[in-house]
Design an enzyme around this catalytic site. Structure first.
Site, mmCIF file in Angstrom:
data_model
loop_
_atom_site.group_PDB
_atom_site.id
_atom_site.type_symbol
_atom_site.label_atom_id
_atom_site.label_comp_id
_atom_site.label_asym_id
_atom_site.label_seq_id
_atom_site.Cartn_x
_atom_site.Cartn_y
_atom_site.Cartn_z
ATOM 1 N N LEU A 67 1.078 -0.951 0.179
ATOM 2 C CA LEU A 67 0.219 -0.161 0.633
ATOM 3 C C LEU A 67 0.652 0.860 0.219
ATOM 4 C CD1 LEU A 67 -2.912 -1.235 2.895
ATOM 5 C CD2 LEU A 67 -3.283 -1.066 0.364
ATOM 6 N N ASP A 68 0.464 2.086 -0.710
ATOM 7 C CA ASP A 68 1.319 3.127 -0.885
ATOM 8 C C ASP A 68 0.955 3.835 0.120
ATOM 9 O OD1 ASP A 68 1.650 3.357 -3.535
ATOM 10 O OD2 ASP A 68 0.145 4.839 -3.799
ATOM 11 N N ARG A 69 2.228 4.664 0.669
ATOM 12 C CA ARG A 69 2.419 5.315 2.206
ATOM 13 C C ARG A 69 1.540 6.896 2.904
ATOM 14 N NH1 ARG A 69 7.001 10.664 4.402
ATOM 15 N NH2 ARG A 69 6.043 10.308 6.494
ATOM 16 N N THR A 71 -1.868 5.699 1.495
ATOM 17 C CA THR A 71 -3.321 4.773 2.083
ATOM 18 C C THR A 71 -2.818 4.230 3.102
ATOM 19 O OG1 THR A 71 -2.744 4.747 -0.761
ATOM 20 C CG2 THR A 71 -4.774 3.382 0.528
#
Length: 250
Positions: A67-69, A71
């Protein structure tokens, strides 16, 4: 949480909420702003989801997806190398269903599939030796409009500020796929500093009192690689999401 002590800021170690755990898998609710694991971008960071959950449960974990930071939401780990391999195969064969929710700019009223190829997103430092000539990769995202709302506040050339709550299910796993696909529809996610709206983002932060990417990994569904059971793991909308729902009466 931060505590100041004699001029030094001490950051309290976060405790991640465990959403699911058995002897093969563990899933946590990742808060926004937390890296999944160490990378070249994290030189000033202290904590990472991988290390935090490893310390919490007292055993090594294998990250299964990213997961992107910014998100938040469901983040899944394997507890053995064999299960990591089986789950990795399931991810590559698109047998794992992931459901996200996004708050976007404007009223996106319909539903459908965004079938829009994406060039691989590379970092100037981390991917400096990777070829930039690679063709765009196929990328598909199923989306559905769940709710819309407006605020009677003029912004830019518009007399009101409009928002949509969008349910997204990516069929492929390209980097920043949902963020880039919704921006492609001209409905970027609120708080997205890479692909978002430079008028809407500041307004949202000032009006609601917080700044973050309004993208959440809500659910992960799959067949358990060992037991064969159907597994559904779900995260709850946090207080900031609930604040939005209350304001918009969703």
């Amino acid at each position: 949480m931060t505590i100041k002590n004699a001029g030094t800021v001490i950051v309290e170690k976060p405790l991640l909420k465990i959403l699911y755990q058995d002897e093969y898998l563990v899933a946590v609710d990742k808060p926004p702003g937390l890296f999944v694991h160490r990378s070249f971008m994290d030189k000033d960071e202290i904590y990472f989801a991988l290390q935090l959950i490893r310390d919490q449960i007292g055993q090594y974990v294998y990250p299964l997806h990213r997961l992107d930071r910014p998100t938040s939401g469901v983040l899944l780990f394997a507890l053995t190398q064999d299960v990591a391999r089986l789950m990795g195969q399931a991810f590559s064969e698109r047998k794992i269903k992931k459901t996200y929710f996004a708050l976007t700019r404007g009223h996106l009223l319909n539903d459908g599939v965004i079938d829009h190829p994406l060039k691989e997103k590379l970092d100037d430092l981390g991917d400096k030796n990777v070829s930039r000539a690679k063709e765009a990769q196929s990328a598909e995202t199923l989306y559905k409009s769940v709710a819309i709302a407006s605020l009677p506040v003029p912004l830019g050339n518009y007399t009101s500020v409009r928002y949509s709550l969008i349910k997204c299910q990516p069929h492929t796993g390209r980097r920043h796929q949902i963020r880039r696909h919704l921006a492609h529809l001209r409905h970027p996610i609120i708080g997205d500093i890479n692909y978002g709206d430079n008028k809407q983002n500041p307004f949202f932060g000032e009006h609601f009192g917080f700044k973050r990417l309004m993208l959440m990994a809500k659910q992960v569904e799959f067949i358990h690689p060992v037991t064969g059971l159907d597994i559904l793991i779900e995260a709850e909308f946090d207080e900031q999401w609930q604040q939005i729902f209350n304001v918009f009466k969703w």
